[in-house]
Structure formats: structure tokens, C-alpha cells
Design a protein around this motif. Structure first.
Motif, mmCIF file in Angstrom:
data_model
loop_
_atom_site.group_PDB
_atom_site.id
_atom_site.type_symbol
_atom_site.label_atom_id
_atom_site.label_comp_id
_atom_site.label_asym_id
_atom_site.label_seq_id
_atom_site.Cartn_x
_atom_site.Cartn_y
_atom_site.Cartn_z
ATOM 1 N N LEU A 190 0.833 -1.217 0.195
ATOM 2 C CA LEU A 190 -0.128 0.033 0.108
ATOM 3 C C LEU A 190 0.807 1.137 -0.111
ATOM 4 C CD1 LEU A 190 -2.576 -1.064 2.762
ATOM 5 C CD2 LEU A 190 -3.030 -1.280 0.149
ATOM 6 N N VAL A 191 0.352 2.266 -0.724
ATOM 7 C CA VAL A 191 0.907 3.485 -0.629
ATOM 8 C C VAL A 191 -0.170 4.465 -0.101
ATOM 9 C CG1 VAL A 191 1.920 5.633 -1.968
ATOM 10 C CG2 VAL A 191 2.622 3.158 -2.223
ATOM 11 N N LYS A 192 0.232 5.205 0.903
ATOM 12 C CA LYS A 192 -0.859 5.870 1.524
ATOM 13 C C LYS A 192 -0.358 7.619 1.443
ATOM 14 C CE LYS A 192 -2.694 2.799 4.807
ATOM 15 N NZ LYS A 192 -2.964 2.536 6.287
ATOM 16 N N PHE A 193 -1.410 8.316 1.458
ATOM 17 C CA PHE A 193 -1.022 9.985 1.327
ATOM 18 C C PHE A 193 -1.867 10.332 2.569
ATOM 19 C CE2 PHE A 193 -0.716 8.234 -2.777
ATOM 20 C CZ PHE A 193 0.491 8.994 -3.342
ATOM 21 N N ASN A 194 -1.320 11.725 2.949
ATOM 22 C CA ASN A 194 -1.875 12.594 4.026
ATOM 23 C C ASN A 194 -3.030 13.419 3.396
ATOM 24 O OD1 ASN A 194 0.335 11.982 5.921
ATOM 25 N ND2 ASN A 194 1.723 12.949 4.597
ATOM 26 N N THR A 195 -3.826 14.050 4.216
ATOM 27 C CA THR A 195 -4.975 14.863 3.953
ATOM 28 C C THR A 195 -4.310 15.984 3.028
ATOM 29 O OG1 THR A 195 -4.694 15.976 5.872
ATOM 30 C CG2 THR A 195 -6.228 14.078 6.038
ATOM 31 N N ASP A 196 -3.213 16.348 3.302
ATOM 32 C CA ASP A 196 -2.615 17.624 2.458
ATOM 33 C C ASP A 196 -2.139 17.216 1.109
ATOM 34 O OD1 ASP A 196 -0.243 16.238 2.992
ATOM 35 O OD2 ASP A 196 0.711 18.090 4.038
ATOM 36 N N GLY A 197 -2.265 15.790 0.803
ATOM 37 C CA GLY A 197 -1.662 15.382 -0.251
ATOM 38 C C GLY A 197 -0.425 14.840 -0.377
ATOM 39 N N SER A 198 0.360 15.065 0.342
ATOM 40 C CA SER A 198 1.696 14.438 0.400
ATOM 41 C C SER A 198 1.739 13.200 0.620
ATOM 42 C CB SER A 198 2.585 15.246 1.384
ATOM 43 O OG SER A 198 2.251 15.017 2.795
ATOM 44 N N ILE A 199 2.818 12.508 0.437
ATOM 45 C CA ILE A 199 2.948 10.968 0.556
ATOM 46 C C ILE A 199 3.205 10.645 1.987
ATOM 47 C CG2 ILE A 199 5.341 10.811 -0.048
ATOM 48 C CD1 ILE A 199 4.661 8.176 -1.678
ATOM 49 N N ASP A 200 2.626 9.444 2.611
ATOM 50 C CA ASP A 200 2.978 9.128 3.881
ATOM 51 C C ASP A 200 3.537 7.829 3.999
ATOM 52 O OD1 ASP A 200 2.744 8.587 6.618
ATOM 53 O OD2 ASP A 200 0.507 8.049 6.522
ATOM 54 N N LEU A 201 5.103 8.025 3.734
ATOM 55 C CA LEU A 201 5.858 6.843 3.811
ATOM 56 C C LEU A 201 5.890 6.048 4.964
ATOM 57 C CD1 LEU A 201 9.075 8.530 1.612
ATOM 58 C CD2 LEU A 201 7.245 6.710 0.740
ATOM 59 N N ALA A 202 5.724 6.835 6.141
ATOM 60 C CA ALA A 202 5.757 6.252 7.423
ATOM 61 C C ALA A 202 4.881 4.994 7.552
ATOM 62 C CB ALA A 202 5.638 7.220 8.471
ATOM 63 N N ASN A 203 3.591 5.259 6.755
ATOM 64 C CA ASN A 203 2.380 4.155 6.891
ATOM 65 C C ASN A 203 2.334 3.325 5.544
ATOM 66 O OD1 ASN A 203 1.489 4.498 9.855
ATOM 67 N ND2 ASN A 203 1.056 6.847 8.840
ATOM 68 N N SER A 204 3.229 3.446 4.699
ATOM 69 C CA SER A 204 3.111 2.803 3.317
ATOM 70 C C SER A 204 3.849 1.399 3.774
ATOM 71 C CB SER A 204 3.730 3.603 2.387
ATOM 72 O OG SER A 204 2.904 4.780 2.237
ATOM 73 N N LEU B 258 4.633 -0.429 0.655
ATOM 74 C CA LEU B 258 5.307 -1.054 -0.756
ATOM 75 C C LEU B 258 6.427 -1.790 -0.599
ATOM 76 C CD1 LEU B 258 4.881 -1.181 -3.719
ATOM 77 C CD2 LEU B 258 6.084 1.117 -3.714
ATOM 78 N N PHE B 259 7.346 -1.390 0.530
ATOM 79 C CA PHE B 259 8.474 -2.177 0.371
ATOM 80 C C PHE B 259 8.635 -3.191 1.612
ATOM 81 C CE2 PHE B 259 9.198 1.936 -1.796
ATOM 82 C CZ PHE B 259 9.772 1.361 -2.925
ATOM 83 N N GLY B 260 7.609 -3.476 2.103
ATOM 84 C CA GLY B 260 7.620 -4.442 3.449
ATOM 85 C C GLY B 260 6.753 -3.656 4.443
ATOM 86 N N ALA B 261 7.337 -3.706 5.703
ATOM 87 C CA ALA B 261 6.672 -3.354 6.927
ATOM 88 C C ALA B 261 6.479 -2.046 6.563
ATOM 89 C CB ALA B 261 7.437 -3.700 8.101
ATOM 90 N N ALA B 262 5.529 -1.302 7.502
ATOM 91 C CA ALA B 262 4.988 0.123 7.236
ATOM 92 C C ALA B 262 6.531 0.936 7.586
ATOM 93 C CB ALA B 262 3.908 0.409 8.122
ATOM 94 N N GLY B 263 6.613 2.060 6.957
ATOM 95 C CA GLY B 263 8.012 2.934 7.059
ATOM 96 C C GLY B 263 9.259 2.156 6.692
ATOM 97 N N ALA B 264 9.142 0.997 6.023
ATOM 98 C CA ALA B 264 10.426 0.035 5.646
ATOM 99 C C ALA B 264 11.391 1.281 4.428
ATOM 100 C CB ALA B 264 10.018 -1.211 4.976
ATOM 101 N N PRO B 265 12.625 1.066 4.641
ATOM 102 C CA PRO B 265 13.033 2.236 3.551
ATOM 103 C C PRO B 265 12.863 1.519 2.253
ATOM 104 C CG PRO B 265 14.640 1.176 5.239
ATOM 105 C CD PRO B 265 13.464 0.615 5.493
ATOM 106 N N PRO B 266 12.726 2.470 1.175
ATOM 107 C CA PRO B 266 12.110 2.318 -0.070
ATOM 108 C C PRO B 266 13.579 1.799 -1.033
ATOM 109 C CG PRO B 266 12.601 4.655 0.224
ATOM 110 C CD PRO B 266 12.909 4.019 1.621
#
Length: 458
Positions: free
Chosen positions: A265-279, A281-289
Motif C-alpha cells: 500500500l501507498v498512503k497519502f496525507n490529507t494535504d496530498g503529500s505521501i505518507d511513507l511512514a505508513n506505506s 510497498l517495500f515491506g513493513a510500514a515505514g521500511a526503507p524504499p
């Protein structure tokens, strides 16, 4: 007899002024010689013992040659990127041959920096002297040594092969349209069995909600591969399914279907910026991309065994991703990879680092020019080719990098002019000629006086 001493003094004047004329002639002849240092003959009196009271014995004059090796010439621009000048103290270390250089071969020193590649690729100046430097180490550094001449060698700028740089960093700036409706396929999406990677390979998986974003990846041998980054919007606000997969899928060995390298999953904040800490895509939430592709035939994810290429860590910068109410678009994709490139030029930095330029925008270090310094450069012994050799009066040589420890900096695409001032030399010609004529007049006068003395008995 004092007349004889006068005649000998006149002879010494002729000899000294002849030496002065020779030095001036050399200076004028080399007025356009790159980095030529002018010579000068200084005169010193010779005094004889006055053994007989009331009589004076002439001693004459002695000429002493003096080199102005340490004098800086004017730095002038040159159209050649391999023409070098030293702004400050020091000399280029050179040899009379390039290939097959042995430790016993003599090293010479010069400031004549009109270097250019010869047929074999070695940098050589107009006098046939080969430029020496420290070769680059595998880690990109230089093993400099202040006194060991065996650690420097001729610099070759041609026989370097091709340049390849495998991709290790990818940066993507893009926007996903926040108004994209949740499609019917979102309810059946499954990254393991009904994935976007499967759809790309077979047309039977889940289609993405936006055109896949293409990423070009260069491997360790210079081959180029295409990865795709695809998105499928979910029913959860500000959340998208995302996958990275290879096209074609056969390029990689993965645990996922159809060349799927990463999924989550890739998540975004309410202002439209990406929320990498809770995404995820690369494993557990916040995993290095980061994607770590093992070498061909390794444990998945890995390059396909048929490719025979090395392992490759790949970091993705997704920090410039946004989800705004605007069309889905890719703004830019940046990569530090470079496919196979051939050498197209050479550049030299002020620190003396010689680098090759390739047509794939890569820059490869070749060597670092060594600068030799001496406590008394004016004491060096001049040799042919506007060069010098070590001599006792010059003191101990020290090798330095350009701009360090008192050594001068390298001025690339430049040449040092000679230090000859024609107005000074022509003035010296006049005074030397007059002094020579005057000395010859001493001999003529002494000869007349001796003739008168001989005629006394007649």
C-alpha cells in the motif's frame, strides 16, 4: 708586468662578455618557448695579490651563469584541455618514455605543460617528455607518496575501455489524481493471484487505475531493463495498492507473480503529500524504499539466471509523490545509472586529477598529476627539452598534490609563457657589445704599449 695583467684582464672581459652574449642569445631564441626560464651572466671581480709595492696587477672579471628557474611566467589560455600550467611553485615529473618505464629510468622535471595524447594514449609534451602521476586506486582514491618515484607512472587517457554505471538510485516526481473513482476491480485485487503485474504480462490480472510509470534500470554490464510502477485505488481514502514489476517478467526471479518485485500500500496525507511512514510497498510500514536484487541465479528477488549479472541494490525516492485533484502525471524520473559509453574527452582539475569523459555522461578518474618541489629550484641542472634534473644545490625533492603543502595549483587549458623580456634582452645586447668592444680596446692598447717598450732599444 702590469701591462701583461692588463692584457689578461682584457681577455677575461672578452670571455665574460661572450658568455653574457650567449645567455642573451638563448633568452631571445626562446622568447616563445613554453615555460622557458631566462638565464643571466653576472660579473664578479677577480683580484690578484699586489706583490710589488707601487705596482698594480689587474685581476679582470669572471662571468657566473645564473638561472631564474623559480620565476613565474605569465599564465595564458590554451585551446587544449590537456595543456597544463602550474600557478605557483613546483614542476611536472616527466620521463623520456611512456610504456615499459622502469624504476631505473631517469625522471626529469619541467613546467612546459603542452601535453597531448600520443598514438598509444600517453600524455606527452612537445619535447617528447611523458607526464607522470599517481594512478587511481579501485576505491577511487590515490596512493600518494612524498618521495617514492616508483609509485607514479605515465598517464594514459585512451586505453580505458567503456564506462558503465549500474543504477542504484531512482527518483520519481508524480501526481495521482485524487478524484479517480474506485474501480470494480479494486474489490477483487490480490497481489498474489490477481495482480497488476499479471495483467501487464497476461492481460488477466487487475488493470491499474493509471498508466504504469516506467523506470529504466541499468545493470552491472550496462544492459537496460524496464521496471513499472503501477497503482490501483482502494476504497479506503488516500490509499492505493501499488506494485513494482519487471517488463518483461522474465528479467527477474521473484516470489511474486509475473515479475512482481514489490507490492503493498501507498498512503497519502490529507494535504496530498505521501505518507511513507505508513506505506507498505517495500515491506513493513515505514521500511526503507529499497529493492535488493540478488545476482543472477540467487535467492529471489534476483536477476534471471540467464542474464549473468551482478547483484544490485536499488533505492527509490518517492518523496515527491502527491495525491491531488489534478490529472495523474509523471513530472520527472531521475536515475544515476548509465549504459555503456565511450570516451569522448579528458579534463584536468585544479587539484591535478585527470578524468575521462564518456558519451554516457560518466566521468572516470584516471590519475592525479604529481607536483615536485625543491627548496632551491634555481639550483636544478638544465637539460634538453626545457627540463631539469636534480642536483645537490637544489636540495631534496618532495612530491605533492597540486595546491597542497606549498605546491602550485594546476591551471587546465593553460600554458606558462617564457619569462624573457625582449626590451631587457635587447638593452643587454647593446651594453654587452659595448663592453666587449671596450675589453678588446684594452688588449689593443696593451699591445701598443708593449710595442713601444720593444722599440725603446732601436
Amino acid at each position: 708586468m702590469s701591462i701583461n695583467s692588463a692584457m689578461l684582464a682584457g681577455v677575461s672581459g672578452l670571455v665574460a662578455n661572450s658568455s653574457a652574449l650567449a645567455a642573451i642569445s638563448d633568452n631571445i631564441a626562446n622568447v616563445n618557448t613554453t615555460a622557458y626560464k631566462r638565464n643571466q651572466v653576472d660579473f664578479a671581480t677577480m683580484v690578484t695579490s699586489q706583490a710589488v709595492k707601487g705596482e698594480y696587477s689587474a685581476g679582470g672579471v669572471q662571468g657566473t651563469s645564473k638561472q631564474f628557474v623559480s620565476q613565474q611566467g605569465l599564465i595564458q589560455s590554451s585551446s587544449s584541455s590537456t595543456s597544463l600550467a602550474i600557478s605557483g611553485d613546483g614542476f611536472f615529473v616527466v620521463t623520456t618514455k611512456g610504456a615499459g618505464l622502469a624504476a631505473s629510468d631517469p625522471r626529469e622535471f619541467t613546467r612546459a605543460g603542452a601535453f597531448a595524447p600520443d598514438a598509444a594514449g600517453y600524455l606527452v609534451n612537445d619535447a617528447g617528455l611523458y607526464l607522470q602521476g599517481w594512478p587511481v586506486q579501485p576505491n577511487g582514491t590515490f596512493a600518494t607518496d612524498p618521495s617514492d618515484l616508483s609509485k607514479i607512472g605515465p598517464i594514459n587517457v585512451k586505453n580505458l575501455g567503456a564506462a558503465v554505471r549500474q543504477t542504484s538510485n531512482l527518483g520519481i516526481s508524480a501526481n495521482l489524481d485524487q478524484t479517480t473513482p474506485v474501480g470494480a476491480a479494486a474489490a477483487t485485487y490480490n497481489k498474489a493471484t490477481k495482480s497488476m503485474a499479471a495483467y501487464a504480462a497476461t492481460g488477466t490480472g487487475t488493470p491499474p487505475d493509471a498508466p504504469p510509470m516506467e523506470l529504466s534500470v541499468v545493470d552491472s554490464m550496462g544492459g537496460t531493463h524496464k521496471f513499472a510502477l503501477a497503482f490501483e485505488k482502494t476504497a479506503t481514502p488516500n490509499t492505493w495498492n501499488a506494485e513494482i514489476y519487471a517488463v518483461p517478467a522474465s528479467d527477474v526471479l521473484t516470489t511474486g507473480p509475473n515479475g512482481q518485485i514489490a507490492a503493498g500500500l501507498v498512503k497519502f496525507n490529507t494535504d496530498g503529500s505521501i505518507d511513507l511512514a505508513n506505506s507498505t510497498l517495500f515491506g513493513a510500514a515505514g521500511a526503507p524504499p529499497t529493492i535488493n536484487l540478488a545476482a543472477s541465479g540467487g535467492l529471489a528477488p534476483a536477476w534471471a539466471a540467464s542474464l549473468g549479472i551482478a547483484a544490485q541494490p536499488l533505492s527509490l525516492d518517492l518523496s515527491q509523490f502527491t495525491q491531488l485533484a489534478a490529472a495523474t502525471t509523471v513530472n520527472s524520473v531521475t536515475s544515476n545509472g548509465a549504459a555503456v559509453g565511450n570516451i569522448v574527452g579528458v579534463q584536468v582539475g585544479t587539484d591535478g586529477v585527470v578524468s575521462a569523459l564518456f558519451d554516457n555522461s560518466q566521468v572516470r578518474k584516471i590519475a592525479q598529476v604529481a607536483i615536485a618541489t625543491f627548496p632551491n629550484a634555481d639550483g636544478l641542472q638544465a637539460v634538453n627539452g626545457n627540463a631539469y634534473m636534480t642536483a645537490m644545490p637544489a636540495g631534496q625533492m618532495t612530491l605533492k598534490t597540486a595546491g597542497a603543502g606549498g605546491a602550485g595549483k594546476i591551471s587546465p587549458s593553460s600554458l606558462e609563457a617564457s619569462t624573457v623580456d625582449l626590451s631587457t634582452e635587447f638593452t643587454g645586447l647593446i651594453t654587452t657589445q659595448k663592453a666587449y668592444s671596450a675589453s678588446s680596446k684594452i688588449i689593443t692598447t696593451a699591445d701598443n704599449m708593449l710595442t713601444e717598450l720593444i722599440n725603446i732599444i732601436r
